[in-house]
Write a protein that holds these residues in place. Structure first.
Motif, PDB file in Angstrom:
ATOM      1  N   GLY A   1       0.802  -1.215   0.000  1.00  5.86           N
ATOM      2  CA  GLY A   1       0.000   0.000   0.000  1.00  5.86           C
ATOM      3  C   GLY A   1       0.829   1.254   0.000  1.00  5.86           C
ATOM      4  N   ASP A   2       2.136   1.157   0.339  1.00  2.00           N
ATOM      5  CA  ASP A   2       3.025   2.318   0.245  1.00  2.00           C
ATOM      6  C   ASP A   2       3.181   2.735  -1.211  1.00  2.00           C
ATOM      7  OD1 ASP A   2       3.417   2.264   2.941  1.00  2.00           O
ATOM      8  OD2 ASP A   2       5.503   1.617   2.881  1.00  2.00           O
ATOM      9  N   ASP A   3       3.675   3.953  -1.418  1.00  5.27           N
ATOM     10  CA  ASP A   3       4.082   4.360  -2.755  1.00  5.27           C
ATOM     11  C   ASP A   3       5.154   3.399  -3.261  1.00  5.27           C
ATOM     12  OD1 ASP A   3       2.383   6.483  -2.669  1.00  5.27           O
ATOM     13  OD2 ASP A   3       3.925   7.973  -2.213  1.00  5.27           O
ATOM     14  N   THR A   4       5.249   3.261  -4.571  1.00  3.99           N
ATOM     15  CA  THR A   4       6.264   2.387  -5.155  1.00  3.99           C
ATOM     16  C   THR A   4       7.075   3.148  -6.193  1.00  3.99           C
ATOM     17  OG1 THR A   4       4.735   1.585  -6.856  1.00  3.99           O
ATOM     18  CG2 THR A   4       4.894   0.291  -4.821  1.00  3.99           C
ATOM     19  N   LEU A   5       8.308   2.703  -6.380  1.00  4.11           N
ATOM     20  CA  LEU A   5       9.132   3.190  -7.474  1.00  4.11           C
ATOM     21  C   LEU A   5       8.663   2.545  -8.771  1.00  4.11           C
ATOM     22  CD1 LEU A   5      12.627   2.848  -5.744  1.00  4.11           C
ATOM     23  CD2 LEU A   5      11.218   4.905  -5.923  1.00  4.11           C
ATOM     24  N   ASN A   6       9.128   3.057  -9.904  1.00  2.54           N
ATOM     25  CA  ASN A   6       8.747   2.482 -11.192  1.00  2.54           C
ATOM     26  C   ASN A   6       9.176   1.026 -11.309  1.00  2.54           C
ATOM     27  OD1 ASN A   6       7.595   4.882 -12.030  1.00  2.54           O
ATOM     28  ND2 ASN A   6       9.481   5.617 -12.996  1.00  2.54           N
ATOM     29  N   SER A   7      10.241   0.660 -10.584  1.00  2.00           N
ATOM     30  CA  SER A   7      10.757  -0.700 -10.644  1.00  2.00           C
ATOM     31  C   SER A   7      10.103  -1.627  -9.627  1.00  2.00           C
ATOM     32  CB  SER A   7      12.276  -0.695 -10.440  1.00  2.00           C
ATOM     33  OG  SER A   7      12.634   0.119  -9.333  1.00  2.00           O
ATOM     34  N   GLY A   8       9.130  -1.128  -8.846  1.00  2.00           N
ATOM     35  CA  GLY A   8       8.330  -1.996  -7.998  1.00  2.00           C
ATOM     36  C   GLY A   8       8.652  -1.994  -6.525  1.00  2.00           C
ATOM     37  N   GLU A   9       9.686  -1.269  -6.094  1.00  2.00           N
ATOM     38  CA  GLU A   9      10.038  -1.259  -4.679  1.00  2.00           C
ATOM     39  C   GLU A   9       9.157  -0.266  -3.923  1.00  2.00           C
ATOM     40  OE1 GLU A   9      13.560  -2.326  -7.173  1.00  2.00           O
ATOM     41  OE2 GLU A   9      12.165  -0.628  -7.116  1.00  2.00           O
ATOM     42  N   TYR A  10       8.723  -0.646  -2.713  1.00  2.00           N
ATOM     43  CA  TYR A  10       8.013   0.294  -1.855  1.00  2.00           C
ATOM     44  C   TYR A  10       8.978   1.390  -1.419  1.00  2.00           C
ATOM     45  CZ  TYR A  10       4.475  -3.367  -1.654  1.00  2.00           C
ATOM     46  OH  TYR A  10       3.534  -4.295  -1.982  1.00  2.00           O
ATOM     47  N   VAL A  11       8.446   2.592  -1.178  1.00  2.21           N
ATOM     48  CA  VAL A  11       9.321   3.715  -0.854  1.00  2.21           C
ATOM     49  C   VAL A  11       8.629   4.673   0.107  1.00  2.21           C
ATOM     50  CG1 VAL A  11       8.547   5.025  -2.896  1.00  2.21           C
ATOM     51  CG2 VAL A  11      10.750   5.570  -1.822  1.00  2.21           C
ATOM     52  N   ASP A  12       9.364   5.133   1.109  1.00  6.88           N
ATOM     53  CA  ASP A  12       8.966   6.229   1.984  1.00  6.88           C
ATOM     54  C   ASP A  12       9.891   7.398   1.711  1.00  6.88           C
ATOM     55  OD1 ASP A  12       7.100   4.560   3.071  1.00  6.88           O
ATOM     56  OD2 ASP A  12       8.188   4.186   4.933  1.00  6.88           O
ATOM     57  N   ARG A  13       9.343   8.607   1.709  1.00  9.87           N
ATOM     58  CA  ARG A  13      10.122   9.781   1.333  1.00  9.87           C
ATOM     59  C   ARG A  13      10.258  10.737   2.516  1.00  9.87           C
ATOM     60  NH1 ARG A  13       7.139   8.339  -3.230  1.00  9.87           N
ATOM     61  NH2 ARG A  13       8.390   8.151  -5.145  1.00  9.87           N
ATOM     62  N   TYR A  14      11.490  11.168   2.758  1.00  7.73           N
ATOM     63  CA  TYR A  14      11.780  12.133   3.812  1.00  7.73           C
ATOM     64  C   TYR A  14      12.445  13.353   3.180  1.00  7.73           C
ATOM     65  CZ  TYR A  14      10.928   8.264   7.010  1.00  7.73           C
ATOM     66  OH  TYR A  14      10.356   7.233   7.698  1.00  7.73           O
ATOM     67  N   ARG A  15      12.204  14.517   3.766  1.00  6.97           N
ATOM     68  CA  ARG A  15      12.751  15.770   3.236  1.00  6.97           C
ATOM     69  C   ARG A  15      13.516  16.517   4.319  1.00  6.97           C
ATOM     70  NH1 ARG A  15       7.739  15.036   1.826  1.00  6.97           N
ATOM     71  NH2 ARG A  15       6.962  16.372   3.505  1.00  6.97           N
ATOM     72  N   PHE A  16      14.587  17.168   3.898  1.00  3.79           N
ATOM     73  CA  PHE A  16      15.334  18.026   4.822  1.00  3.79           C
ATOM     74  C   PHE A  16      15.947  19.173   4.039  1.00  3.79           C
ATOM     75  CE2 PHE A  16      18.600  15.195   3.215  1.00  3.79           C
ATOM     76  CZ  PHE A  16      19.747  15.984   3.143  1.00  3.79           C
ATOM     77  N   SER A  17      16.261  20.230   4.765  1.00  2.00           N
ATOM     78  CA  SER A  17      16.872  21.416   4.157  1.00  2.00           C
ATOM     79  C   SER A  17      18.362  21.400   4.448  1.00  2.00           C
ATOM     80  CB  SER A  17      16.236  22.689   4.726  1.00  2.00           C
ATOM     81  OG  SER A  17      16.820  23.837   4.154  1.00  2.00           O
ATOM     82  N   GLY A  18      19.178  21.654   3.418  1.00  2.00           N
ATOM     83  CA  GLY A  18      20.629  21.619   3.583  1.00  2.00           C
ATOM     84  C   GLY A  18      21.318  22.762   2.881  1.00  2.00           C
ATOM     85  N   GLN A  19      22.604  22.914   3.187  1.00  2.00           N
ATOM     86  CA  GLN A  19      23.417  23.975   2.591  1.00  2.00           C
ATOM     87  C   GLN A  19      24.635  23.368   1.900  1.00  2.00           C
ATOM     88  OE1 GLN A  19      22.627  24.383   6.166  1.00  2.00           O
ATOM     89  NE2 GLN A  19      20.692  25.124   5.297  1.00  2.00           N
ATOM     90  N   ARG A  20      25.089  24.029   0.864  1.00  2.00           N
ATOM     91  CA  ARG A  20      26.285  23.588   0.145  1.00  2.00           C
ATOM     92  C   ARG A  20      27.462  23.482   1.112  1.00  2.00           C
ATOM     93  NH1 ARG A  20      30.741  25.974  -2.474  1.00  2.00           N
ATOM     94  NH2 ARG A  20      31.470  24.756  -4.257  1.00  2.00           N
ATOM     95  N   GLY A  21      28.181  22.380   1.006  1.00  2.00           N
ATOM     96  CA  GLY A  21      29.338  22.157   1.854  1.00  2.00           C
ATOM     97  C   GLY A  21      29.026  21.453   3.155  1.00  2.00           C
ATOM     98  N   GLN A  22      27.755  21.320   3.501  1.00  2.00           N
ATOM     99  CA  GLN A  22      27.359  20.657   4.749  1.00  2.00           C
ATOM    100  C   GLN A  22      27.570  19.151   4.613  1.00  2.00           C
ATOM    101  OE1 GLN A  22      23.241  21.333   5.645  1.00  2.00           O
ATOM    102  NE2 GLN A  22      23.406  20.601   7.749  1.00  2.00           N
ATOM    103  N   ARG A  23      28.141  18.551   5.645  1.00  2.00           N
ATOM    104  CA  ARG A  23      28.336  17.099   5.662  1.00  2.00           C
ATOM    105  C   ARG A  23      27.169  16.433   6.377  1.00  2.00           C
ATOM    106  NH1 ARG A  23      33.255  14.952   4.257  1.00  2.00           N
ATOM    107  NH2 ARG A  23      34.918  16.475   3.869  1.00  2.00           N
ATOM    108  N   VAL A  24      26.573  15.442   5.741  1.00  2.00           N
ATOM    109  CA  VAL A  24      25.479  14.702   6.363  1.00  2.00           C
ATOM    110  C   VAL A  24      25.718  13.207   6.176  1.00  2.00           C
ATOM    111  CG1 VAL A  24      23.804  16.554   5.985  1.00  2.00           C
ATOM    112  CG2 VAL A  24      24.018  14.737   4.297  1.00  2.00           C
ATOM    113  N   ALA A  25      25.192  12.433   7.121  1.00  5.76           N
ATOM    114  CA  ALA A  25      25.225  10.975   7.039  1.00  5.76           C
ATOM    115  C   ALA A  25      23.787  10.476   6.985  1.00  5.76           C
ATOM    116  CB  ALA A  25      25.952  10.384   8.237  1.00  5.76           C
TER     117      ALA A  25
END
Length: 654
Positions: free
Chosen positions: A300-324
């Motif tokens: 029931g989750d959204d799926t990618l075109n290739s069939g995998e289920y996917v959850d989407r998260y969003r964040f705001s970032g700046q150039r040069g910022q290191r994230v893991a």
């Protein structure tokens, strides 16, 4: 994958509790006993047993019966607490941060025992090597979360049974806020089940979890138009304990329900409804740096075109910022995709342990980023843990100091005093490079600039020796030359297959490529960079860039001339672009580091734009075009040429 839970032998102190007392000492395997309703105090310290990933770990044990529900809390001010729970029936739960206390580092989780046996609680830390005191609390939350009908005495359910229950405040909740009751079924491999959840009080939602990472969810019965009731037809993949959970479509819904587990052999799959049932909302939304969340990929989750289920998260970032970006799951092969504001995509499948996903990124631009949490294969489902953390520099970069750590000998000759034709701007190349690196705070005061009459053979030799002696193992050595280059006959060897040796032409003589190689042999520095902007300069690569830690950049191939860059008021194109690149223009990702790979990429791009059509000739008049030569030798792409101050980034981006 979940962290491995090892037994710990660290001595632990019991806090007095009126309800009951803890055992006086450790159990036979070295762990400590704990009982519901008690709080204990312990300490992670050096010498404790450790997890496979390096965190110190204390283990507490207690007996459970199938269907019993417990809550465990771990708090500490000295480190970031992390809880692990392992037990019978495949019980495996982890928690970093208390989901009910946003911003807290303390850890809390609830679990229902799927089978009788002994549960191990691991009190550990989020990062390897963290130590300090902690408090661990265990509370009983009741036997199961379903309310059985009269006559029902446990939360175990069998095929052919129908039970009643009620979702109510105080029940266990999903991370997304729905109340949930769970029932345990002993199933067989290949067994077919018809599971139905009905309610007139809320919109029912069914979930089944079991061995071999089995996972199946349903919102609406596809066989009944406009029905809100939930129905699952499943075939069990293995013998073992299965958890059937009754919950709701929307967070906070309550009320009575009936759950039926029927024999599904011979039952046909329901026909599609006239209208597709609504899907369960995808886990996702806004996340902030330092936040960890739990979620689940489900039917029931959204799926990618290739069939995998996917959850989407969003964040705001700046150039040069290191994230893991970190995604772990024991239920499926984790896969993450990071989409930049401009649409560039970074993918990662396998982390260090092979099935989890981790991306350590330097953000290339300002704006809103999307992280797609998904699986490697289509249709995989199950729970996961996703976190967005501040990234760290790789060890090879983190150890590189900033400040005036560039020890340079910069030579530029325009006035040859009649020994060769004069050149325009080549003396300025050396002066401008010194001024730029000094202004940006990276040039060490021991550095030397030699121009025109100062640029004698002995003067260059002496300057090289003095600066090399001043530079240490944490420093970068730079030798820069802008002026005439020449070739002279020499025996044909592996180093000189064309029978010509290259030279730097100074005001009173020349320095051969072999002599310059000998000078570089005396260096004891972190990295050495040779920049030669002269005719035939590419021939120095074979002689000098033949040892670890030396990188060479040359304005032309070894048999071709180099041109003056009059449009930039520079003696050579390479001189102009090296100066700009080392002062910040080459810092492609904005992380305040100019790496060997970034400098090479920047120089190649500039040469393609500005030097592509600049003609060059050989000594005997053959014609071609001036081509840049870069030889990194043993210098790796991410090795740091120079660490820039913060103020440099603002000016470089203008």
């Amino acid at each position: 994958m979940f962290r491995s839970l090892l037994a710990a032998t660290t001595a632990l102190t019991v806090l007095a509790q009126p309800a009951a007392a803890l055992p006086a000492g450790p159990t036979q395997d070295g762990s400590q006993g704990i009982r519901p309703g008690q709080t204990v105090q312990g300490e992670l310290r050096r010498g404790d047993d450790t997890l496979d990933s390096g965190e110190y770990n204390d283990t507490w044990t207690f007996p459970v019966r199938a269907g019993e529900t417990y809550e465990v809390a771990l708090s500490a001010s000295a480190f970031d607490p992390y809880l692990l729970v392992r037990g019978p029936g495949g019980l495996s739960e982890d928690n970093d941060d208390d989901p009910a206390a946003r911003g807290s580092r303390d850890s809390r989780l609830s679990f229902t025992a799927p089978a009788d046996g002994e549960v191990e609680i691991g009190a550990t830390s989020y990062e390897p090597g963290e130590t300090g005191a902690y408090r661990l609390t265990l509370e009983a939350a009741g036997a199961g979360q379903a309310r059985p009908d009269a006559g029902e005495t446990s939360s175990v359910i069998a095929v052919g049974r129908t039970v009643g229950g009620s979702l109510a405040g105080g029940d266990e909740q999903l991370d997304s806020g729905e109340f949930i009751d769970s029932w345990t079924l002993r199933g067989r491999r290949g067994q077919q089940l018809d599971i139905r959840l009905t309610s007139t009080a809320f919109d029912p939602y069914l979930m089944v979890r079991g061995p071999d990472d089995f996972s199946s969810d349903n919102d609406d019965d596809a066989g009944v138009d406009d029905s809100r009731d939930s129905r699952l037809l499943v075939t069990l993949p293995a013998d073992g304990e299965y958890q059937i959970s009754a919950t709701s479509y929307e967070a906070g819904e309550t009320g009575a329900y009936r759950l039926a587990v029927l024999d599904g052999a011979g039952v046909s799959a329901p026909r599609p409804a006239s209208e597709a049932p609504s899907a369960r909302p995808a886990r996702g939304g806004e996340v902030t740096l330092g936040e960890a969340v739990s979620g689940s990929l489900a039917g029931g989750d959204d799926t990618l075109n290739s069939g995998e289920y996917v959850d989407r998260y969003r964040f705001s970032g700046q150039r040069g910022q290191r994230v893991a970006v970190d995604l772990t799951s024991s239920a499926f092969d984790a896969y993450t995709m990071v989409i930049t504001p401009s649409g560039e995509q970074f993918d990662n499948d396998d982390g260090e342990d092979g099935t989890n996903s981790r991306q350590d990124l330097v953000l290339p631009e300002d704006g809103d980023y999307e992280v797609q949490v998904t699986s490697y294969r289509p249709g995989e489902t199950g729970s996961y843990r996703f976190s967005l953390e501040a990234g760290r520099e790789p060890p090879r970069q983190a150890t590189v100091p900033g400040g005036p750590r560039v020890f340079a000998v910069m030579v530029g000759v325009s006035d040859y005093n009649g020994t060769a034709n004069n050149l325009a701007f080549t003396d300025e190349d050396a002066r401008k490079l010194s001024e730029t690196l000094g202004r940006e705070g990276s040039l060490n005061e021991a550095s030397v600039v030699l121009t025109n009459a100062e640029a004698t053979v002995e003067g260059v030799r002496d300057a090289f020796r003095r600066v090399a002696e001043a530079a240490g193992p944490d420093d970068m050595f730079l030798f820069f030359f802008s002026g005439h280059g020449s070739q002279e006959p020499t025996p044909v060897t592996g180093l000189e297959p064309d029978g010509k040796a290259e030279t730097l032409v100074l005001v009173d003589g020349e320095i051969l490529d072999t002599e310059l190689a000998g000078l570089f042999d005396t260096l004891d520095t972190r990295l050495a960079l040779l920049v030669v902007d002269s005719c035939f300069s590419g021939g120095f690569a074979r002689n000098v860039v033949d040892r670890p830690g030396v990188m060479g950049v040359f304005s032309s191939e070894e048999d071709l001339t180099s041109a003056v860059a009059g449009k930039f008021q520079a003696g050579g194109y390479l001189s102009h672009f090296v100066r700009a690149g080392m002062s910040g223009a080459a810092d492609g990702d904005g992380d305040r580091l100019v790496t060997a790979g970034e400098l090479a990429t920047y120089l190649r791009r500039q040469f393609r734009v500005e030097v592509e059509d600049v003609q060059a000739t050989t000594q005997d008049g053959q014609r071609n075009y001036q081509n840049l030569v870069i030889d990194r030798g043993g210098v790796q792409v991410d090795d740091v040429i120079v660490r820039l101050p913060v103020t440099t980034m603002a000016s470089a981006g203008q």
